[in-house]
Design a protein around this motif. Sequence first.
Motif, mmCIF file in Angstrom:
data_model
loop_
_atom_site.group_PDB
_atom_site.id
_atom_site.type_symbol
_atom_site.label_atom_id
_atom_site.label_comp_id
_atom_site.label_asym_id
_atom_site.label_seq_id
_atom_site.Cartn_x
_atom_site.Cartn_y
_atom_site.Cartn_z
ATOM 1 N N ALA A 385 0.841 -1.215 0.000
ATOM 2 C CA ALA A 385 0.000 0.000 0.000
ATOM 3 C C ALA A 385 0.870 1.256 0.000
ATOM 4 O O ALA A 385 0.756 2.115 0.877
ATOM 5 N N ASP A 386 1.712 1.368 -1.015
ATOM 6 C CA ASP A 386 2.623 2.504 -1.147
ATOM 7 C C ASP A 386 3.545 2.640 0.060
ATOM 8 O O ASP A 386 3.934 3.762 0.445
ATOM 9 N N GLY A 387 3.881 1.501 0.667
ATOM 10 C CA GLY A 387 4.773 1.522 1.818
ATOM 11 C C GLY A 387 4.123 1.942 3.112
ATOM 12 O O GLY A 387 4.806 2.104 4.128
ATOM 13 N N LEU A 388 2.794 2.105 3.105
ATOM 14 C CA LEU A 388 2.080 2.593 4.282
ATOM 15 C C LEU A 388 1.570 1.480 5.190
ATOM 16 O O LEU A 388 1.147 1.748 6.316
ATOM 17 N N ALA A 389 1.570 0.242 4.734
ATOM 18 C CA ALA A 389 1.021 -0.872 5.508
ATOM 19 C C ALA A 389 2.043 -1.989 5.639
ATOM 20 O O ALA A 389 2.784 -2.279 4.698
ATOM 21 N N VAL A 390 2.061 -2.617 6.811
ATOM 22 C CA VAL A 390 2.947 -3.746 7.086
ATOM 23 C C VAL A 390 2.091 -4.909 7.569
ATOM 24 O O VAL A 390 1.399 -4.797 8.588
ATOM 25 N N ALA A 391 2.109 -6.017 6.842
ATOM 26 C CA ALA A 391 1.365 -7.220 7.225
ATOM 27 C C ALA A 391 2.282 -8.123 8.027
ATOM 28 O O ALA A 391 3.404 -8.423 7.614
ATOM 29 N N MET A 392 1.781 -8.614 9.196
ATOM 30 C CA MET A 392 2.614 -9.370 10.127
ATOM 31 C C MET A 392 2.179 -10.817 10.328
ATOM 32 O O MET A 392 2.813 -11.546 11.079
ATOM 33 N N ASP A 393 1.083 -11.246 9.689
ATOM 34 C CA ASP A 393 0.649 -12.634 9.843
ATOM 35 C C ASP A 393 1.412 -13.489 8.839
ATOM 36 O O ASP A 393 1.078 -13.528 7.656
ATOM 37 N N GLY A 394 2.435 -14.191 9.319
ATOM 38 C CA GLY A 394 3.267 -14.996 8.433
ATOM 39 C C GLY A 394 2.671 -16.329 8.049
ATOM 40 O O GLY A 394 3.292 -17.098 7.324
ATOM 41 N N GLY A 395 1.441 -16.637 8.537
ATOM 42 C CA GLY A 395 0.791 -17.883 8.152
ATOM 43 C C GLY A 395 1.327 -19.101 8.880
ATOM 44 O O GLY A 395 1.533 -20.143 8.261
ATOM 45 N N VAL A 396 1.532 -18.988 10.203
ATOM 46 C CA VAL A 396 2.054 -20.127 10.951
ATOM 47 C C VAL A 396 1.110 -21.316 10.892
ATOM 48 O O VAL A 396 1.538 -22.467 10.969
ATOM 49 N N THR A 397 -0.186 -21.093 10.715
ATOM 50 C CA THR A 397 -1.148 -22.197 10.659
ATOM 51 C C THR A 397 -1.059 -22.976 9.356
ATOM 52 O O THR A 397 -1.650 -24.046 9.233
ATOM 53 N N MET A 398 -0.361 -22.446 8.378
ATOM 54 C CA MET A 398 -0.238 -23.109 7.085
ATOM 55 C C MET A 398 1.227 -23.352 6.749
ATOM 56 O O MET A 398 1.660 -23.231 5.615
ATOM 57 N N ALA A 399 1.986 -23.722 7.785
ATOM 58 C CA ALA A 399 3.408 -24.031 7.626
ATOM 59 C C ALA A 399 4.219 -22.822 7.196
ATOM 60 O O ALA A 399 5.280 -22.956 6.602
ATOM 61 N N GLY A 400 3.708 -21.637 7.505
ATOM 62 C CA GLY A 400 4.463 -20.417 7.251
ATOM 63 C C GLY A 400 5.378 -20.114 8.423
ATOM 64 O O GLY A 400 5.983 -21.012 9.001
ATOM 65 N N LYS A 401 5.450 -18.849 8.810
ATOM 66 C CA LYS A 401 6.391 -18.441 9.856
ATOM 67 C C LYS A 401 5.699 -17.519 10.838
ATOM 68 O O LYS A 401 4.937 -16.633 10.449
ATOM 69 N N LEU A 402 5.968 -17.725 12.117
ATOM 70 C CA LEU A 402 5.467 -16.819 13.142
ATOM 71 C C LEU A 402 6.455 -15.659 13.235
ATOM 72 O O LEU A 402 7.619 -15.848 13.603
ATOM 73 N N LEU A 403 5.997 -14.482 12.883
ATOM 74 C CA LEU A 403 6.888 -13.331 12.749
ATOM 75 C C LEU A 403 6.997 -12.545 14.051
ATOM 76 O O LEU A 403 5.993 -12.183 14.665
ATOM 77 N N VAL A 404 8.229 -12.287 14.467
ATOM 78 C CA VAL A 404 8.552 -11.382 15.572
ATOM 79 C C VAL A 404 9.579 -10.404 15.013
ATOM 80 O O VAL A 404 10.690 -10.813 14.628
ATOM 81 N N VAL A 405 9.224 -9.133 14.943
ATOM 82 C CA VAL A 405 10.030 -8.180 14.164
ATOM 83 C C VAL A 405 10.206 -6.882 14.944
ATOM 84 O O VAL A 405 9.293 -6.413 15.620
ATOM 85 N N GLN A 406 11.404 -6.322 14.827
ATOM 86 C CA GLN A 406 11.646 -5.027 15.434
ATOM 87 C C GLN A 406 11.230 -3.912 14.469
ATOM 88 O O GLN A 406 11.497 -3.978 13.266
ATOM 89 N N LEU A 407 10.573 -2.897 14.999
ATOM 90 C CA LEU A 407 10.195 -1.717 14.237
ATOM 91 C C LEU A 407 11.133 -0.572 14.573
ATOM 92 O O LEU A 407 11.645 -0.499 15.694
ATOM 93 N N PRO A 408 11.380 0.362 13.620
ATOM 94 C CA PRO A 408 10.759 0.435 12.294
ATOM 95 C C PRO A 408 11.443 -0.479 11.284
ATOM 96 O O PRO A 408 12.617 -0.830 11.437
ATOM 97 N N LEU A 409 10.673 -0.829 10.260
ATOM 98 C CA LEU A 409 11.206 -1.575 9.135
ATOM 99 C C LEU A 409 11.716 -0.609 8.078
ATOM 100 O O LEU A 409 11.164 0.481 7.900
ATOM 101 N N THR A 410 12.733 -1.024 7.356
ATOM 102 C CA THR A 410 13.180 -0.228 6.219
ATOM 103 C C THR A 410 12.608 -0.823 4.953
ATOM 104 O O THR A 410 12.568 -2.052 4.787
ATOM 105 N N VAL A 411 12.123 0.015 4.076
ATOM 106 C CA VAL A 411 11.503 -0.454 2.833
ATOM 107 C C VAL A 411 12.584 -0.710 1.786
ATOM 108 O O VAL A 411 13.470 0.099 1.593
#
Length: 411
Positions: A385-411
């Motif tokens: 969304a033009d760098g305005l949104a950060v999605a954090m659900d890595g999909g752990v229920t579907m063999a994805g990854k549980l995300l733990v992240v330090q903010l701020p993120l660099t684009v």
Amino acid sequence: MAAQPPAPVPPGTPGAAPDGRAQDAYAADGAYVPQEGYVPQALPDGYGPGTTGQVLQDVPAPQERLNPEVRVRTRARPYARLTYGTGPQATLPQDELPADYTPTERDIPVVGPDGTPTAYTDTLVDHPAVDLQQVGEGEAGGPLYVVGDVHGYYDELREALFAEGLIDAEGHWAAGNTRLWFLGDFTDRGPDGIGVIDLVMQLSAEAAAAGGYCKALMGNHELLLLGAKRFGDTPVQSGAGTASFQAAWLLNGGQKTDMDRLQDHHLQWMARLDAVTQEDGHLLVHSDTTAYLDYGDSIEAVNDAVHEVLTRSDANEVWDLFRKLTKRFAFRDESGPQAVRELLATYGGERIVHGHSPIPYLLGEVGTEDGEGEDPAVEEPHVYADGLAVAMDGGVTMAGKLLVVQLPLTV
């Protein structure tokens, strides 16, 4: 051990795919409407309407997905309550204790007024009526971390927190004045949702004692579990007819073991969670929806309105709140950046950080029904969304990854 395919849904049942597979009952604006005599089945780790309708079947169990070289801890028995420490009580140096120190381990002594250890007394976890999120908050200014949807994956959560240095090998807070926010959805689909809640409550107390804090936001699955416990099969009026929290909870991954272990202090803790907050220019919410605007034009107003809904405990009103906070994908398409800007203009902040919608579905990447092919590859949050949104659900229920992240993120 591969997950079992979902039980067939009777033809014509709302919330079912055309071929009879169960789908996520809350993904669309409508809600699940059971046919007469239909007993809903627990949904496996897949999502439905608003995505592709596919259900992942061959998802490895959490124990099989963990790397044994980095695994932090396994439970001695399934769904055992979290226990603290293994050794005898030990005296803590008085000069290392903050003035308002309250221990959270049963094998660490309470320090009396004269500085000597005393016998064990109840802790904050034993008296959860105390607001764990406010104790010792102070003016913490350490690093800021966020955690995506956990959905009962306790071992994966422990592993991810340990990897970031936020907890030690025994599962206790190790991050000093760090600030940690969970974005909601602690239960359902995974094996140990109550264990996850207990861990977050424990870390809330330990972080406060260390000069930081650990807090959590209200997710739609907290509302779902609260509703299932409070209202059960009580009919509620949904946009698609009559439904119930119990039916929706079962269809969306509700775990009997969680319900059996759910206690009053868990319910009180969930009901007090805020829905929106802002940290360092980041607007933190659970769901990628603009429905928060229906509850107020300030962060305080939204949180007050959500708490009032839960206090009044009207089944239809709680259902409407649940239904609104299950909407998704508001920031994804061409109109997404404008939707984000509307929320930021109303509540403040420069970027929105959310969970709720798994990144593989947000990107249109899904697994196959027969388990063939590669699992969705998620290694980091999705900035869009033009760098305005950060999605954090890595999909752990579907063999994805549980995300733990330090903010701020660099684009």
